[in-house]
Design an enzyme around this catalytic site. Structure first.
Site, mmCIF file in Angstrom:
data_model
loop_
_atom_site.group_PDB
_atom_site.id
_atom_site.type_symbol
_atom_site.label_atom_id
_atom_site.label_comp_id
_atom_site.label_asym_id
_atom_site.label_seq_id
_atom_site.Cartn_x
_atom_site.Cartn_y
_atom_site.Cartn_z
ATOM 1 N N HIS A 77 0.817 -1.211 0.000
ATOM 2 C CA HIS A 77 0.000 0.000 0.000
ATOM 3 C C HIS A 77 0.854 1.266 0.000
ATOM 4 O O HIS A 77 0.342 2.377 0.111
ATOM 5 C CB HIS A 77 -0.903 -0.031 1.248
ATOM 6 C CG HIS A 77 -2.026 0.947 1.222
ATOM 7 N ND1 HIS A 77 -2.126 2.009 2.114
ATOM 8 C CD2 HIS A 77 -3.119 1.038 0.417
ATOM 9 C CE1 HIS A 77 -3.218 2.692 1.861
ATOM 10 N NE2 HIS A 77 -3.840 2.136 0.843
ATOM 11 N N LYS A 114 3.261 4.359 -1.243
ATOM 12 C CA LYS A 114 3.371 5.246 -2.410
ATOM 13 C C LYS A 114 4.622 6.075 -2.217
ATOM 14 O O LYS A 114 4.714 6.845 -1.261
ATOM 15 C CB LYS A 114 2.170 6.191 -2.531
ATOM 16 C CG LYS A 114 0.812 5.503 -2.614
ATOM 17 C CD LYS A 114 0.125 5.466 -1.295
ATOM 18 C CE LYS A 114 -1.266 4.865 -1.445
ATOM 19 N NZ LYS A 114 -1.828 4.496 -0.128
ATOM 20 N N ASP A 122 17.035 10.205 -8.331
ATOM 21 C CA ASP A 122 18.499 10.321 -8.197
ATOM 22 C C ASP A 122 18.987 10.008 -6.785
ATOM 23 O O ASP A 122 20.104 10.379 -6.410
ATOM 24 C CB ASP A 122 18.983 11.717 -8.602
ATOM 25 C CG ASP A 122 18.843 11.967 -10.105
ATOM 26 O OD1 ASP A 122 18.709 10.981 -10.853
ATOM 27 O OD2 ASP A 122 18.864 13.145 -10.513
ATOM 28 N N HIS A 165 -8.798 11.488 1.434
ATOM 29 C CA HIS A 165 -7.867 10.359 1.386
ATOM 30 C C HIS A 165 -6.574 10.631 2.141
ATOM 31 O O HIS A 165 -5.638 9.841 2.090
ATOM 32 C CB HIS A 165 -7.562 10.036 -0.082
ATOM 33 C CG HIS A 165 -6.966 8.691 -0.317
ATOM 34 N ND1 HIS A 165 -5.673 8.515 -0.778
ATOM 35 C CD2 HIS A 165 -7.474 7.451 -0.144
ATOM 36 C CE1 HIS A 165 -5.418 7.217 -0.905
ATOM 37 N NE2 HIS A 165 -6.482 6.546 -0.524
ATOM 38 N N LYS A 204 -3.718 10.998 5.077
ATOM 39 C CA LYS A 204 -3.312 10.142 6.200
ATOM 40 C C LYS A 204 -2.277 10.913 7.020
ATOM 41 O O LYS A 204 -1.084 10.913 6.694
ATOM 42 C CB LYS A 204 -2.722 8.835 5.687
ATOM 43 C CG LYS A 204 -3.678 8.056 4.743
ATOM 44 C CD LYS A 204 -2.955 7.676 3.494
ATOM 45 C CE LYS A 204 -3.801 7.109 2.387
ATOM 46 N NZ LYS A 204 -5.090 6.615 2.569
ATOM 47 N N ASP A 231 -0.165 17.439 20.037
ATOM 48 C CA ASP A 231 0.141 18.640 20.823
ATOM 49 C C ASP A 231 0.750 19.769 19.995
ATOM 50 O O ASP A 231 1.492 20.609 20.518
ATOM 51 C CB ASP A 231 1.094 18.292 21.982
ATOM 52 C CG ASP A 231 0.409 17.447 23.049
ATOM 53 O OD1 ASP A 231 -0.831 17.347 23.018
ATOM 54 O OD2 ASP A 231 1.120 16.890 23.907
#
Length: 488
Positions: free
Chosen positions: A227, A229, A234, A406, A408, A413
Site C-alpha cells: 500500500h 506510495k 536520483d 484520502h 493520512k 500537541d
C-alpha cells in the site's frame, strides 16, 4: 426408486461422514492454533471454517493465513533487510549527535516515540531538507514531473495503484524519454491494487527500456497489499503520502467532485530511507540488488539550511509487530493537549480504540476527520459501529463532505506530525505494507494543523443526531461489517 438410492447412499456414506466431520474439526482447530493468532481472529475463522466447510477453507487459504509466521522463513526478504540496515548504519552514525541534540530540545514524548520506533524498526532520526507539505494533487504532480525531468541517474517509483489515464500516459512518456537519456527507470506497482487498470502504457515503457514489475503477484497473498506510495529521484529527492498514480488524485473525476489528499516532498539524508525501502522490495521481487553507492549518493546538508528531523516507521504482514500501530498508539497516549487525525477510514483495532477513548475521557482533545463520501462500503459501514463509543467518550468525529477525503496524517500537541500511507484501519495496521514518517518539528506540525483547520470548513460533525436514529437492522449491518473488517 429415488428414495431407495438415497437411503443406500446414506447407509454407505453415513459412517464416512461421521468420521470426516470430527477429523475436519480437529484439523481446523489445529490449523488455527498453529497459526498463532489472537483469540478473537482465531474464533472468527473457526466459525467460518466450521460453518462453511468447503468455501470456508478456500477463503482461509486466500485471506486468512498468518503471513507473519510464514514469512519468518522468507530468506530473500531477510537478506534484503539485513543489507538495507547495514547500508544506512554509516548515515545513522554520522547524524547521531545532531539528532540527539535536536531531540533533547523536543517534548519528552518525542524521545519516547523515537526510541520505540528504533527498537521496533531499527530506523533512527535523520534530517530532511527542503521539506514541502503538499495537500493537493495539483501541487504534488507538477513538482514530481519537474523533478523527474531533471533526473540524471535514476527514477524509482512504487505505488499501490497505478491507473491508466491521461496523467499516467504523460508520465510514462516522460519516463521513456528519461530512459533514452540514460536514466535508469524502475516502477513497482501492487498487483491487486492496480489490477482493474490496463497496462498498455506500462508495457510501452517496458519496451522502451524501463523496468516494470508487479508486487505481491501471487494468488495466495491476494489479501495482502503493498500500500506504499513513494518516488525517489536520483537518490536525492523523495516523495510519499496518500496519493497513488492517477489523474483522479488531482480532480477526483469521474467518481467525485474533488479529491483531498496529502503528500510530502523532501531532500537530504532522510531520502536514503525511502531508497532503502524501495531497494529491499525490488530485491524481493526481482533478486536485483540496488544496494550500490550510485543509488545511495552522499547526502549533505548545507550550513544554515533549515533541517526537519524525522524518522521513518514501517510495517507489513511479515512484521513481527504492528510497528506503525504501536507508534501511533504511543503517540496518542503521550499527548497532553490535543490529537488531530486525518484518515479516510475509521476502523481501529482494540488497542488503538481504547487509546482514543482513554485520551478523550482524560480531557485531551481528540479530533478525527474521515471521508464523508464512501468508496468502500464495508469500511464505511463498519466505522459507525465505532463512532458512537468514541463520541460518547468525548472525541470529535468529522466527515469531509466536499469530495473524497484520502489524507493520512496526525499531529500531537502541535509539536509532532506524522504523514504517510497508513490508514486508521485494521487492514493498514496488520495486512498492508505501509510507511509513515514522524516529523519532530513544530513548524511542520503547525502547518499540518493549519491544513486540518482549513478542512474543517468542509466537514460535518458526526454525533447522535446522525447515528442516533439508526434502526436495529442498520446497527446489525454495521456490526456485521465490523466483524468482517476484523476478519479480512
Amino acid at each position: 426408486m429415488g428414495n431407495t438410492i438415497i437411503a443406500a447412499l446414506m447407509t454407505l456414506l453415513g459412517p464416512l461422514i461421521a468420521i470426516a466431520v470430527p477429523v475436519y474439526a480437529i484439523f481446523v482447530v489445529a490449523l488455527l492454533i498453529y497459526d498463532e493468532r489472537d483469540p478473537s481472529t482465531t474464533l472468527l475463522w473457526a466459525f467460518v471454517l466450521l460453518t462453511f466447510p468447503g468455501i470456508g477453507l478456500v477463503l482461509y487459504l486466500l485471506f486468512g493465513r498468518n503471513w507473519k509466521r510464514i514469512s519468518r522463513s522468507d530468506r530473500r526478504l531477510m537478506h534484503a533487510q539485513e543489507i538495507g540496515r547495514s547500508q544506512l548504519e554509516p548515515l545513522y552514525d554520522r547524524w547521531a549527535d545532531a539528532a540527539a541534540e535536536h531531540m533533547a530540545k523536543q517534548p519528552v514524548l518525542a524521545s519516547r516515540i523515537a526510541h520505540s520506533i528504533t527498537r521496533q524498526n531499527g530506523t533512527r532520526v535523520l534530517p530532511a531538507t527542503n521539506f514541502q507539505l503538499m495537500p493537493a494533487g495539483s501541487i504534488k504532480f507538477p513538482a514530481l514531473f519537474a523533478d523527474i525531468e531533471r533526473a540524471t541517474s535514476s527514477v524509482h517509483l512504487e505505488y499501490f495503484i497505478w491507473e491508466c489515464d491521461e496523467l499516467t500516459g504523460q508520465l510514462c512518456e516522460l519516463l521513456a524519454k528519461k530512459v533514452a537519456e540514460g536514466v535508469e527507470v524502475r516502477v513497482l506497482y501492487d498487483w491487486v491494487g492496480s489490477y482493474p487498470f490496463k497496462k498498455d502504457q506500462l508495457k510501452r515503457l517496458k519496451v522502451a527500456g524501463g523496468q516494470v514489475h508487479a508486487d505481491i503477484a501471487h494468488i495466495s497473498k491476494i489479501n495482502y497489499r503493498n500500500h506504499r506510495k513513494m518516488a525517489i529521484i536520483d537518490g536525492r529527492i523523495g516523495y510519499t503520502g496518500g496519493m497513488n498514480m492517477g489523474k483522479e488524485y488531482i480532480d477526483g473525476l469521474p467518481r467525485y467532485e474533488s479529491w483531498r489528499d496529502t503528500h510530502v516532498r523532501f531532500e537530504g539524508p532522510l531520502v536514503a530511507e525511502l531508497q532503502r525501502m524501495f531497494s529491499e522490495q525490488w530485491y524481493r521481487v526481482t533478486e536485483q540488488s540496488l544496494f550500490a553507492s550510485r543509488y545511495f549518493p552522499e547526502l549533505q546538508v548545507a550550513e544554515g539550511e533549515r533541517v526537519v528531523f524525522s524518522q521513518l516507521t514501517t510495517s507489513g504482514p511479515e512484521s513481527p509487530l504492528e510497528e506503525i500501530r504501536n507508534a501511533f498508539m504511543l503517540a496518542i497516549l503521550s499527548a497532553e493537549k490535543c490529537v488531530r487525525i486525518q484518515s479516510p477510514y475509521f476502523v481501529p483495532d482494540d488497542p488503538i480504540m481504547q487509546a482514543l477513548i482513554a485520551q478523550s475521557l482524560s480531557g485531551v482533545e481528540v479530533d478525527f476527520m474521515m471521508t464523508g463520501l464512501p468508496d468502500k462500503k464495508i469500511a464505511w459501514n463498519a466505522a459507525f459501529s465505532y463512532i458512537d463509543d468514541f463520541v460518547d467518550a468525548g472525541g470529535v468525529m468529522r466527515q469531509y463532505m466536499a469530495g473524497f477525503f484520502h489524507a493520512k496524517a496526525m499531529t500531537i500537541d502541535g509539536a509532532i506530525a506524522t504523514i504517510g500511507t497508513t490508514n486508521f484501519d485494521i487492514r493498514s495496521f496488520m495486512l498492508h505494507d505501509e510507511l509513515s514518517i514522524f516529523f519532530y518539528d513544530r513548524e511542520v506540525a503547525e502547518a499540518q494543523d493549519a491544513v486540518f483547520a482549513a478542512d474543517i470548513e468542509k466537514c460535518r460533525i458526526v454525533d447522535e443526531s446522525i447515528y442516533g436514529d439508526f434502526g436495529r437492522l442498520i446497527r446489525f449491518r454495521n456490526a456485521f461489517m465490523r466483524l468482517w473488517s476484523r476478519l479480512l
